[in-house]
Design an enzyme around this catalytic site. Structure first.
Site, short mmCIF file in Angstrom:
data_model
loop_
_atom_site.label_atom_id
_atom_site.label_comp_id
_atom_site.label_asym_id
_atom_site.label_seq_id
_atom_site.Cartn_x
_atom_site.Cartn_y
_atom_site.Cartn_z
N GLU A 115 0.63 -1.32 0.07
CA GLU A 115 -0.05 -0.23 0.05
C GLU A 115 0.84 1.30 -0.21
OE1 GLU A 115 -2.44 -0.64 4.17
OE2 GLU A 115 -2.95 -2.14 3.06
N LYS A 117 2.28 4.68 1.26
CA LYS A 117 2.46 4.99 2.96
C LYS A 117 2.43 6.67 2.48
CE LYS A 117 5.26 5.41 6.74
NZ LYS A 117 4.86 6.21 7.88
N ASP A 119 1.36 10.49 3.68
CA ASP A 119 2.38 11.07 4.67
C ASP A 119 1.10 12.30 5.02
OD1 ASP A 119 4.65 11.60 5.96
OD2 ASP A 119 5.51 13.16 5.09
N TYR A 227 -6.93 2.49 6.20
CA TYR A 227 -6.13 0.91 6.11
C TYR A 227 -6.45 -0.58 6.97
CZ TYR A 227 -2.83 3.96 8.71
OH TYR A 227 -2.54 4.19 9.68
N LYS A 314 10.58 3.16 2.89
CA LYS A 314 9.91 4.32 2.57
C LYS A 314 11.06 4.08 1.32
CE LYS A 314 10.05 6.88 6.16
NZ LYS A 314 9.43 8.26 6.98
N CYS A 408 15.95 48.57 0.39
CA CYS A 408 16.32 48.25 -0.49
C CYS A 408 18.08 47.72 -1.40
CB CYS A 408 15.47 48.65 -1.85
SG CYS A 408 15.56 48.03 -3.53
N CYS A 411 18.15 49.79 -5.06
CA CYS A 411 18.44 50.82 -5.36
C CYS A 411 19.00 51.19 -3.39
CB CYS A 411 17.57 51.22 -5.68
SG CYS A 411 16.05 51.78 -4.72
N CYS A 426 10.04 47.96 -0.83
CA CYS A 426 10.84 48.92 -2.35
C CYS A 426 9.70 50.38 -2.91
CB CYS A 426 11.87 48.26 -3.18
SG CYS A 426 12.62 49.65 -4.30
N CYS A 431 13.87 51.82 -9.32
CA CYS A 431 14.76 50.92 -9.05
C CYS A 431 15.17 49.92 -10.15
CB CYS A 431 14.11 49.85 -7.67
SG CYS A 431 14.91 48.61 -6.42
S1 IVH Z 1 -1.17 0.23 9.10
C1 IVH Z 1 0.74 -1.14 12.64
N1 IVH Z 1 -1.27 1.51 6.60
O1 IVH Z 1 2.52 5.36 8.50
C2 IVH Z 1 0.71 -0.11 12.07
N2 IVH Z 1 0.37 2.81 7.88
O2 IVH Z 1 5.28 4.08 11.09
C3 IVH Z 1 -0.26 -0.23 11.36
N3 IVH Z 1 0.85 4.83 7.68
O3 IVH Z 1 1.10 5.36 12.35
C4 IVH Z 1 -0.44 1.29 9.94
N4 IVH Z 1 -0.26 5.03 5.03
O4 IVH Z 1 -0.30 7.29 10.47
C5 IVH Z 1 0.03 1.77 7.67
N5 IVH Z 1 -1.35 2.04 4.06
C6 IVH Z 1 -1.00 2.62 5.63
C7 IVH Z 1 0.17 3.53 6.04
C8 IVH Z 1 0.35 3.78 7.31
C9 IVH Z 1 0.26 5.75 6.53
C10 IVH Z 1 1.47 5.75 8.96
C11 IVH Z 1 0.33 5.54 9.86
C12 IVH Z 1 0.87 5.01 10.78
C13 IVH Z 1 3.02 5.16 10.24
C14 IVH Z 1 3.13 4.07 10.70
#
Ligand code: IVH
Length: 678
Positions: A115, A117, A119, A227, A314, A408, A411, A426, A431
């Site tokens: 999946e 991740k 942010d 998720y 990552k 500035c 000038c 300015c 200028c």
């Molecule tokens: S599963 C047991 N799935 O990443 C932890 N986490 O460091 C289960 N996160 O705190 C997390 N996308 O906030 C999971 N597809 C995804 C995710 C995800 C982002 C974040 C989540 C978690 C952190 C893990």
């Protein structure tokens, strides 16, 4: 049926209907009714609940926005701890993970679910009898904050799940994110209001979830993807099955995931998204790899704070630390003085970074930046790197706060910071930095498109005193010999430059108008103004009221245009341009709206042959349409050029009409011939 039963039934029907349309819109992106029809339903519901407050239930869609102010968020304990994930950064780490999993489970072939991740900020949602009862942040994993009123504002999160096939009490976990475009807009607003900027969408989402006023949260447009489900659901035995079940219940599940039968497929998924991450409307920082079988997950269990059945894979960091050597200043063509970080060069996501914008005085003060500090720079979805944090620990004792310049840098005239704005200006029209900026803008591709007149040449012309306004360009031919003597110029390049200038005289009036660089007059506005006031005389004598009567022109633009034409120096430039034979009038288009474009939302993707993107955008806007960056259910048309990518796929998936350049041109030309000259 009694009167009160009838009301109750109508209320329930309205709630059901609106929840259904929320699902169609936010989850499936397949709206069945127009925004207006939706608003009508919503208004009826609001009115009904105002008259009969007892009907108001916690799963009513009216309960999303703004249930007043929350003073403190109660601390709540999670039913099961919210773990985090172990991180890995290389193929080797992932293969090691697979080896551990496969050895512990005693099987050679393990099926994984990969999946994105996301942010953002982790969130836990608890549903009782199918109704959202509590939403909490992760906190320390054991206890978090109850932020239910704020989570309710996230439109994609169901207040009540669909169907009856769910446990009586269950928890769902997911991530709250802010889309990049919402983040950019929010920061723009904050910059204009002089508020502190958020460093990235994640911080912005986290900050927003902790706001006390949920109506503000609602306007910030947070989104979420879930998720995991924290309960046994009959018939669900895998992670992929859990996501399918969540989707069936009406939860937002991220569409990008893959079932991988071996670890190579996991690595391929990771590579794909490392390369394509910038195409997503939200930020991701890697891929999460999970053992697909829930039984396998239980067997593997957890160590300390993270599960043994999952790992975060990552992407290479887009963050780096480096030394802030100095803070310098740049003067824009409007006189805005922007501070710039001069950095010890550092490699970040494939390019060497040595400068980054510091926005304004407050930004420097908030981070307390001083030359010599170690700063963190970050590259988000956009290419421009940002300074996001500073480490003050290595500072010398006698170090003092950085003082923003009061004069500035170009000038030396005194700067002014207008009340309520974050920027210093300015105000000296002459200028040299502003002069250069104005000429560069004038000559740029989307404006007068003068070949051979780039930054370096402009700099020479201004330094030699050959031009001080854009109009002077058209008298440069009188200085041919001086020009030819300028170092590195030579006869050929002077000839080309003069030809470029000469041929720019015939650019359209709207281009000339845009090229003048009047504040708030971008390409779209220039097209609107030129259509309504097709000459300098007409525009220059228009009153504020007349200007404002133009569709798409508000008071801010009107005032700016007026003050431009009241400025003696600006008028002199206009006169001189006209004397030189630069286009000074265009074609009146009394009705420059066009059924095909007016009120429609367009997304442009791929490469167009006959237009730059900016030009196509200006045309669409000039005809009353709107251009946005990403495809959604609200998009009316996608204009697809050559090599159109994911936006085209998305348009097709959403059933949005795609037009090619030929069709676009045919609508444009149809409109040009039908628009009468006045
Ligand atoms: S599963 C047991 N799935 O990443 C932890 N986490 O460091 C289960 N996160 O705190 C997390 N996308 O906030 C999971 N597809 C995804 C995710 C995800 C982002 C974040 C989540 C978690 C952190 C893990």
């Amino acid at each position: 049926m009694s009167a009160s039963e009838a009301l109750r039934a109508r209320h329930a029907a309205l709630v059901d209907e609106i929840l259904h349309h929320d699902f169609q819109y936010y989850i499936l992106a397949e709206p069945e009714i127009s925004d207006e029809q939706y608003d009508t339903l919503m208004r009826e519901l609001v009115a009904l609940e105002e008259q009969h407050p007892d009907l108001r239930s916690s799963d009513s869609p009216t309960q999303r926005v703004g249930g007043g102010i929350t003073r403190d968020f109660p601390t709540v304990s999670h039913d099961t701890p919210m773990l985090s994930l172990a991180n890995s950064y290389s193929e080797q780490d992932i293969r090691d993970f697979h080896r551990r999993v496969s050895e512990s489970l005693g099987i050679a072939e393990v099926e994984y679910h990969a999946e994105l991740k996301l942010d953002g900020v982790a969130i836990s949602l608890r549903y009782a009898d199918g109704v959202l009862e509590r939403a909490a942040t992760r906190g320390d994993g054991i206890q978090g904050d109850d932020i239910t009123p704020n989570a309710r504002t996230i439109r994609a999160l169901p207040l009540r799940v669909r169907g009856k096939h769910h446990p009586a009490l269950f928890e769902v976990r997911g991530e709250v994110v802010m889309y990049k475009e919402d983040f950019a807009r929010l920061n723009e607003e904050r910059e204009a209001a002089g508020d502190k900027l958020f460093a990235n969408p994640r911080n912005s989402a986290a900050g927003t979830l902790k706001l006390q006023d949920s109506s503000v949260v609602s306007r910030r447009n947070l989104r979420s993807f879930v998720y995991a489900v924290g309960a046994d659901v009959a018939g669900v035995e895998t992670q992929s099955g859990a996501l399918q079940w969540l989707r069936d219940c009406g939860f937002p599940v991220n569409p990008h995931h893959a079932l991988c039968t071996d670890i190579d497929a996991v690595i391929a998924f990771w590579r794909h998204w490392e390369e394509h991450r910038d195409e997503l409307p939200y930020e991701i920082d890697g891929v999460v790899v999970k053992v697909n079988s829930l039984r396998g997950q239980r067997e593997l269990g957890s160590v300390a704070k993270s599960p043994r059945w999952a790992i975060a894979f990552k992407f290479a960091s887009r963050q780096a630390n480096t030394v802030l050597r100095d803070i310098t200043f740049q003067v824009g063509r409007m006189g805005t003085v922007t501070p710039v970080a001069e950095l010890e060069p550092v490699l970040l996501a494939g390019s060497t970074i040595s400068r980054a914008t510091l926005h304004n005085e407050d930004f420097i003060r908030d981070l307390d930046l001083r030359p010599g500090d170690v700063v963190t720079i970050e590259k988000g979805g956009d290419v421009i790197p940002k300074v996001t944090a500073a480490d003050h620990s290595a500072r010398k004792e006698n170090s003092t706060p950085f003082a923003f310049t009061s004069v500035c840098p170009a000038c030396l005239s005194a700067l002014r910071r207008p009340e309520g704005l974050a920027a210093w200006f300015c105000e000296n029209q002459r200028c040299p930095a502003q002069v250069r900026g104005r000429i560069e803008h004038f000559a740029s591709r989307t404006a007068m498109d003068i070949e051979g007149l780039g930054e370096a040449v402009v700099d020479v012309l201004v330094r030699q005193g050959l031009v001080s306004t854009v109009a002077d360009l058209y008298w440069l031919h009188e200085h041919r010999e001086t020009l030819e003597r300028v170092e590195r110029f030579g006869k050929r390049s002077v000839q080309k430059l003069l030809e470029g200038i000469e041929s720019s005289k015939s650019r359209s009036f709207e281009r000339v108008l845009y090229a003048l660089g009047i504040r708030f007059v971008g390409q779209g506005v220039a097209a609107l103004l030129a259509g309504r006031f097709p000459s300098f005389d007409a525009l220059g004598s228009a009153t504020i009221e007349e200007l404002e009567a133009t569709d798409g022109v508000g008071p801010r633009i009107a005032r700016s245009v007026r003050s431009f034409f009241e400025d003696a120096e600006a008028l002199a430039v206009v006169r001189k341009l006209r004397d030189a034979g630069v286009t000074s009038h265009g074609t009146a288009r009394t009705v420059r709206t066009h059924d095909f474009f007016s009120g429609k939302t367009f997304v442009i993707t791929g490469t167009l042959i006959g237009y730059t993107r900016d030009e196509a955008k200006a045309l669409i806007e000039g005809f009353g349409g709107k251009v946005t960056g990403s495809v959604s259910a609200k998009t009316s048309f996608v204009l697809a050029g050559e090599a159109a990518g994911s936006k085209l796929d998305k348009a097709r998936a959403l059933g949005i009409r795609v037009i090619d350049e030929d069709e676009f041109v045919s609508h444009i030309t149809a409109s040009e011939t039908s628009a009468d000259t006045a």
